[in-house]
Design an enzyme around this catalytic site. Structure first.
Site, PDB file in Angstrom:
ATOM      1  N   GLY A  43     -22.203  -0.242  -1.433  1.00  0.00           N
ATOM      2  CA  GLY A  43     -21.748  -1.621  -1.328  1.00  0.00           C
ATOM      3  C   GLY A  43     -22.306  -2.836  -2.591  1.00  0.00           C
ATOM      4  CD  GLU A  98     -27.491  -4.709   2.828  1.00  0.00           C
ATOM      5  OE1 GLU A  98     -26.168  -3.394   1.663  1.00  0.00           O
ATOM      6  OE2 GLU A  98     -27.609  -3.133   3.668  1.00  0.00           O
ATOM      7  CG  ASP A  99     -22.822  -4.874   1.338  1.00  0.00           C
ATOM      8  OD1 ASP A  99     -23.466  -4.499   1.723  1.00  0.00           O
ATOM      9  OD2 ASP A  99     -21.281  -3.697   1.025  1.00  0.00           O
ATOM     10  CG  ASP A 102     -21.721  -6.602   9.546  1.00  0.00           C
ATOM     11  OD1 ASP A 102     -22.721  -6.050   9.787  1.00  0.00           O
ATOM     12  OD2 ASP A 102     -20.622  -6.021   8.477  1.00  0.00           O
ATOM     13  CE  LYS A 130     -18.554 -10.178   8.370  1.00  0.00           C
ATOM     14  NZ  LYS A 130     -18.032 -10.058   8.832  1.00  0.00           N
ATOM     15  CG  PHE A 151     -13.326  -4.971   6.984  1.00  0.00           C
ATOM     16  CD1 PHE A 151     -14.462  -4.845   7.948  1.00  0.00           C
ATOM     17  CD2 PHE A 151     -12.602  -4.961   5.395  1.00  0.00           C
ATOM     18  CE1 PHE A 151     -15.559  -3.505   7.030  1.00  0.00           C
ATOM     19  CE2 PHE A 151     -13.623  -3.219   5.316  1.00  0.00           C
ATOM     20  CZ  PHE A 151     -14.404  -2.965   5.553  1.00  0.00           C
ATOM     21  CG  ASP A 158     -15.457  -0.071   0.923  1.00  0.00           C
ATOM     22  OD1 ASP A 158     -15.164   1.680   1.070  1.00  0.00           O
ATOM     23  OD2 ASP A 158     -17.077   0.076   1.276  1.00  0.00           O
ATOM     24  NE  ARG A 164     -16.583   1.249  -3.080  1.00  0.00           N
ATOM     25  CZ  ARG A 164     -17.602   0.995  -1.475  1.00  0.00           C
ATOM     26  NH1 ARG A 164     -18.786  -0.058  -1.940  1.00  0.00           N
ATOM     27  NH2 ARG A 164     -17.801   1.914  -0.981  1.00  0.00           N
TER      28      ARG A 164
END
Length: 176
Positions: A43, A98-99, A102, A130, A151, A158, A164
């Site tokens: 990600g 990091e993407d 959460d 988040k 989401f 993705d 993506r």
């Protein structure tokens, strides 16, 4: 916008501007050092590529693949390393790219693994945070955007390996 995207949260230009700002901040913070960027696959790869172009200090880059999602939209809670680093981070100034943060489970696990490898320092640069979804207390040192509890897909993120390539970040429509 594809038909499965409920709303665009962060547009392409907004993301580009914020990534440049993050790169400039990292460059200031690591002036005179040579950090090791650890891109968390899959990600974060789009974010990491743009971030690398925005960093003006010398750095190295390596990749780890960590999973806790599988094919669903909720974390399974079970974290596993799919691909480990190729190079040692011992004595290095490490920045995990990091993407999204959460629940915090994946990042907490990854940081625990990397701390055992004795880096000089260990920080996190996350595109999205988040905090209201946090199950494990963990924080990013550099954050692109605070995101709502939805989401998110696009810009490398993705759902079941789709979306993506979208140039923006959007909220996926809830499944009926």
């Amino acid at each position: 916008m594809t038909s499965n995207i409920e709303t665009v949260l962060f547009a392409e230009q907004e993301i580009a501007c914020r990534v440049r700002e993050l790169g400039q901040q990292i460059s200031r913070d690591y002036d005179g050092l040579r950090p090791a960027l650890v891109c968390v696959l899959q990600g974060a790869v789009v974010f990491a590529a743009d971030l690398m172009r925005a960093i003006s200090v010398p750095f190295t880059v390596d990749f780890m693949a960590v999973s806790s999602y599988g094919e669903g939209t909720a974390s399974s809670g079970v974290v596993r390393i799919i691909k480990d680093l190729d190079e040692s981070v011992q004595g290095r100034h490490v920045i995990v790219v990091e993407d999204i943060v959460d629940s915090g489970r994946t990042l907490e696990y990854l940081l625990r693994v990397l701390r055992q490898r004795n880096p000089e320092s260990l920080k996190v640069c996350a595109l999205l945070d988040k905090p209201e979804c946090r199950v494990v207390e963990v924080a990013a040192d550099y954050v692109g955007f605070h995101a709502p509890d939805a989401f998110l897909v696009g810009y490398g993120l993705d759902y079941a390996q789709e979306y993506r390539g979208l140039p923006y970040l959007g909220a996926l429509k809830p499944r009926q």
